[in-house]
Design an enzyme around this catalytic site. Structure first.
Site, PDB file in Angstrom:
ATOM      1  N   ARG A 127       0.878  -1.173   0.000  1.00  0.00           N
ATOM      2  CA  ARG A 127       0.000   0.000   0.000  1.00  0.00           C
ATOM      3  C   ARG A 127       0.915   1.224   0.000  1.00  0.00           C
ATOM      4  O   ARG A 127       1.946   1.243   0.697  1.00  0.00           O
ATOM      5  CB  ARG A 127      -0.900  -0.002   1.245  1.00  0.00           C
ATOM      6  CG  ARG A 127      -1.811   1.196   1.263  1.00  0.00           C
ATOM      7  CD  ARG A 127      -2.709   1.270   2.485  1.00  0.00           C
ATOM      8  NE  ARG A 127      -3.422   2.531   2.479  1.00  0.00           N
ATOM      9  CZ  ARG A 127      -3.949   3.111   3.541  1.00  0.00           C
ATOM     10  NH1 ARG A 127      -3.872   2.522   4.723  1.00  0.00           N
ATOM     11  NH2 ARG A 127      -4.562   4.270   3.439  1.00  0.00           N
ATOM     12  N   HIS A 128       0.551   2.233  -0.781  1.00  0.00           N
ATOM     13  CA  HIS A 128       1.392   3.435  -0.878  1.00  0.00           C
ATOM     14  C   HIS A 128       1.708   4.024   0.502  1.00  0.00           C
ATOM     15  O   HIS A 128       0.971   3.813   1.469  1.00  0.00           O
ATOM     16  CB  HIS A 128       0.683   4.494  -1.730  1.00  0.00           C
ATOM     17  CG  HIS A 128      -0.615   4.937  -1.124  1.00  0.00           C
ATOM     18  ND1 HIS A 128      -0.678   5.878  -0.126  1.00  0.00           N
ATOM     19  CD2 HIS A 128      -1.886   4.539  -1.339  1.00  0.00           C
ATOM     20  CE1 HIS A 128      -1.936   6.056   0.229  1.00  0.00           C
ATOM     21  NE2 HIS A 128      -2.702   5.246  -0.477  1.00  0.00           N
TER      22      HIS A 128
ATOM     23  N   THR B 170      -9.888  10.245   0.243  1.00  0.00           N
ATOM     24  CA  THR B 170      -9.051  10.484  -0.930  1.00  0.00           C
ATOM     25  C   THR B 170      -9.596   9.803  -2.182  1.00  0.00           C
ATOM     26  O   THR B 170      -9.767  10.433  -3.221  1.00  0.00           O
ATOM     27  CB  THR B 170      -7.607  10.007  -0.664  1.00  0.00           C
ATOM     28  OG1 THR B 170      -7.204  10.465   0.619  1.00  0.00           O
ATOM     29  CG2 THR B 170      -6.657  10.523  -1.710  1.00  0.00           C
TER      30      THR B 170
ATOM     31  N   GLU C  36      -7.485   3.329  -6.002  1.00  0.00           N
ATOM     32  CA  GLU C  36      -8.272   3.279  -4.771  1.00  0.00           C
ATOM     33  C   GLU C  36      -9.754   3.227  -5.124  1.00  0.00           C
ATOM     34  O   GLU C  36     -10.158   3.675  -6.217  1.00  0.00           O
ATOM     35  CB  GLU C  36      -7.939   4.518  -3.921  1.00  0.00           C
ATOM     36  CG  GLU C  36      -8.644   4.627  -2.584  1.00  0.00           C
ATOM     37  CD  GLU C  36      -8.454   3.392  -1.701  1.00  0.00           C
ATOM     38  OE1 GLU C  36      -9.018   2.320  -2.054  1.00  0.00           O
ATOM     39  OE2 GLU C  36      -7.781   3.490  -0.674  1.00  0.00           O
TER      40      GLU C  36
ATOM     41  N   ASN D 237      -3.967  11.578   3.548  1.00  0.00           N
ATOM     42  CA  ASN D 237      -3.970  10.694   4.732  1.00  0.00           C
ATOM     43  C   ASN D 237      -3.613  11.548   5.945  1.00  0.00           C
ATOM     44  O   ASN D 237      -4.243  11.457   7.000  1.00  0.00           O
ATOM     45  CB  ASN D 237      -2.923   9.575   4.638  1.00  0.00           C
ATOM     46  CG  ASN D 237      -3.211   8.542   3.570  1.00  0.00           C
ATOM     47  OD1 ASN D 237      -2.303   8.057   2.911  1.00  0.00           O
ATOM     48  ND2 ASN D 237      -4.477   8.182   3.398  1.00  0.00           N
TER      49      ASN D 237
ATOM     50  N   ARG E 192     -16.301   0.695   5.711  1.00  0.00           N
ATOM     51  CA  ARG E 192     -15.858  -0.676   5.941  1.00  0.00           C
ATOM     52  C   ARG E 192     -16.885  -1.765   5.654  1.00  0.00           C
ATOM     53  O   ARG E 192     -16.590  -2.935   5.876  1.00  0.00           O
ATOM     54  CB  ARG E 192     -15.339  -0.832   7.389  1.00  0.00           C
ATOM     55  CG  ARG E 192     -14.006  -0.157   7.622  1.00  0.00           C
ATOM     56  CD  ARG E 192     -12.889  -0.756   6.771  1.00  0.00           C
ATOM     57  NE  ARG E 192     -11.666   0.016   6.874  1.00  0.00           N
ATOM     58  CZ  ARG E 192     -11.289   0.971   6.010  1.00  0.00           C
ATOM     59  NH1 ARG E 192     -12.056   1.288   4.971  1.00  0.00           N
ATOM     60  NH2 ARG E 192     -10.163   1.621   6.170  1.00  0.00           N
TER      61      ARG E 192
ATOM     62  N   ARG F 131       0.540   8.531  -5.888  1.00  0.00           N
ATOM     63  CA  ARG F 131       1.046   8.048  -4.589  1.00  0.00           C
ATOM     64  C   ARG F 131       1.513   6.593  -4.678  1.00  0.00           C
ATOM     65  O   ARG F 131       2.485   6.204  -4.032  1.00  0.00           O
ATOM     66  CB  ARG F 131       0.017   8.259  -3.468  1.00  0.00           C
ATOM     67  CG  ARG F 131      -1.356   7.613  -3.674  1.00  0.00           C
ATOM     68  CD  ARG F 131      -2.336   8.208  -2.654  1.00  0.00           C
ATOM     69  NE  ARG F 131      -3.657   7.594  -2.604  1.00  0.00           N
ATOM     70  CZ  ARG F 131      -4.684   7.958  -3.365  1.00  0.00           C
ATOM     71  NH1 ARG F 131      -4.525   8.908  -4.284  1.00  0.00           N
ATOM     72  NH2 ARG F 131      -5.876   7.395  -3.216  1.00  0.00           N
TER      73      ARG F 131
ATOM     74  N   HIS G 147      -3.448   0.496  -3.284  1.00  0.00           N
ATOM     75  CA  HIS G 147      -4.175   1.270  -2.277  1.00  0.00           C
ATOM     76  C   HIS G 147      -4.870   0.381  -1.250  1.00  0.00           C
ATOM     77  O   HIS G 147      -5.099  -0.807  -1.516  1.00  0.00           O
ATOM     78  CB  HIS G 147      -5.217   2.128  -2.993  1.00  0.00           C
ATOM     79  CG  HIS G 147      -4.588   2.995  -4.027  1.00  0.00           C
ATOM     80  ND1 HIS G 147      -4.199   4.280  -3.783  1.00  0.00           N
ATOM     81  CD2 HIS G 147      -4.201   2.723  -5.304  1.00  0.00           C
ATOM     82  CE1 HIS G 147      -3.618   4.785  -4.865  1.00  0.00           C
ATOM     83  NE2 HIS G 147      -3.612   3.851  -5.804  1.00  0.00           N
ATOM     84  N   GLY G 148      -5.260   1.036  -0.149  1.00  0.00           N
ATOM     85  CA  GLY G 148      -5.922   0.298   0.928  1.00  0.00           C
ATOM     86  C   GLY G 148      -7.019  -0.620   0.413  1.00  0.00           C
ATOM     87  O   GLY G 148      -7.001  -1.828   0.653  1.00  0.00           O
TER      88      GLY G 148
HETATM   89  O1  LIG Z   1      -9.541   7.928   1.857  1.00  0.00           O
HETATM   90  C1  LIG Z   1      -9.338   6.883   1.222  1.00  0.00           C
HETATM   91  O2  LIG Z   1      -9.242   6.862  -0.019  1.00  0.00           O
HETATM   92  C2  LIG Z   1      -9.229   5.574   1.946  1.00  0.00           C
HETATM   93  C3  LIG Z   1      -7.788   5.172   2.130  1.00  0.00           C
HETATM   94  O3  LIG Z   1      -7.021   6.168   2.710  1.00  0.00           O
HETATM   95  O4  LIG Z   1      -9.819   5.693   3.195  1.00  0.00           O
HETATM   96  P1  LIG Z   1     -10.465   4.506   4.037  1.00  0.00           P
HETATM   97  O5  LIG Z   1      -9.614   4.354   5.260  1.00  0.00           O
HETATM   98  O6  LIG Z   1     -11.830   4.963   4.336  1.00  0.00           O
HETATM   99  O7  LIG Z   1     -10.471   3.247   3.207  1.00  0.00           O
END
Ligand SMILES: O=C(O)[C@@H](CO)OP(=O)(O)O
Length: 343
Positions: A97-98, A110, A201, A104, A229, A147, A271-272
């Site tokens: 993950r970046h 984002t 993302e 952040n 989530r 990123r 990304h996350g």
């Molecule tokens: O803002 C976002 O794009 C994501 C990752 O930073 O946030 P979240 O933690 O809600 O997945």
């Protein structure tokens, strides 16, 4: 065997140990000056005269396949490299993950807004690079967002193999033609970087740019937690994790998995949520299990792909034996080759 013309058959391989700096020729093509003490494995897959220093090899019996020379300093752009070789049926898959982005840091949603790394994010990416510095990387996939691209590039500056990551521009014919590289030697010392928006993302819709805390205060913590989530509830006009998974996992299966199957070691910087989707697929998580999965910025995760299965190896803690290389014999051998080459 010095000075003698040795006869080899197509398909055979030979290990050479150079006792001085050696110029190696494969067919008519000059390949590279080898450092002293460097072990080189030559695979004779094409007929012709091969030479290494004073040694000459006459390779008989025609073959249609490409000639390849295999060695840590000599990896060709084809799939026949020490880094990626099919001799071993296992390859490495690294997910990162970046590093921390400016949004952040500011606690803003984002999504697909294209925001660069903070100084801390830059440091995280460099640290990630240290951790994976002895793991082979033949191809890099990143999202189209800066990123993730910064993270991959910064991490690769720490890699001991010192190949140059180069972004491929495949958007149209002209982009391809204008970014063409004309030296095979330079191509051999490069790592192709493929970018795709499908690894981006999750698109956060009307939450993009809003402060996470203020949004929770306004809409309620429960609602915002559900947007962030849950598996299948999208934020207003955005993507749910399920929607993000549809495109990210399809991209992984259609584009990345075939490369792993062909023996390439791969780094994905994304990304996350696009990585949570891919991990859900790799680890066969249920939609209940994935909602509790959280990924930290800039922490590389290693998988071994072996016999069609993804084996999770966790995060390399440091580029040490205990940290990573005890995981598989192949990684230990790769590190040993880098040690031999660089000392
Ligand atoms: O803002 C976002 O794009 C994501 C990752 O930073 O946030 P979240 O933690 O809600 O997945």
């Amino acid at each position: 065997m010095a000075n003698a013309m040795l006869q080899q058959t197509v398909g055979g391989t030979l290990q050479l140990l150079s006792n001085s700096r050696t110029h190696c020729n494969v067919g008519n093509r000059s390949v590279r000056l080898l450092p002293k003490g460097f072990k080189l494995e030559v695979e004779f897959s094409k007929r012709g005269i091969y030479s290494s220093g004073k040694r000459k090899f006459n390779v008989i019996q025609a073959s249609t396949s490409q000639t390849s020379v295999v060695g840590p300093l000599l990896a060709p752009s084809s799939s026949d490299t020490v880094d990626s070789h099919m001799k071993s049926n296992e390859v490495a898959l690294i997910l990162i993950r970046h590093g921390e982005s400016l949004w952040n840091e500011k606690n803003l949603f984002t999504g697909c807004a294209d925001v660069p790394l903070t100084n801390k994010g830059v440091e995280e990416a460099i640290e990630a690079g240290h951790r994976i510095s002895n793991i082979p990387v033949d191809m890099i996939y990143t999202s189209s967002l800066i990123r993730a691209q910064m993270t991959a590039m910064l991490a690769m500056t720490r890699h001991r193999r010192k190949k140059v990551p180069i972004i491929l521009h495949n958007e149209d014919e002209r982009a391809r033609a204008w970014s063409k590289i004309y030296s095979e030697d330079t191509i051999e010392q490069s790592i192709p970087v493929i970018t795709s928006w499908k690894l981006n993302e999750r698109m956060y819709g009307e939450l993009q740019g809003l402060n996470k805390q203020e949004t929770a205060d306004k809409f309620g913590h429960e609602k915002v937690h559900e947007w962030r989530r849950s598996y299948d509830i999208p934020p207003p006009n955005g993507e749910s994790l399920e929607m993000c998974a549809e495109r990210a996992v399809a991209y992984f299966r259609d584009n990345i998995e075939p490369q792993l199957l062909s023996g390439k070691n791969i780094l994905i910087s994304a990304h996350g949520n696009s990585l949570r989707s891919i991990i859900m697929y790799l680890d066969k998580l249920t939609s209940q299990e994935v909602i509790t999965l959280e990924l930290s910025t800039g922490i590389p995760m290693l998988y071994i792909f072996k016999e069609g299965k993804f084996i999770r190896r966790g995060s390399p803690v440091a580029p040490t034996e205990a940290g990573v290389y005890a995981y598989t014999r192949r990684l230990a051998q790769y590190r040993q080759k880098l040690d031999d080459m660089l000392t």
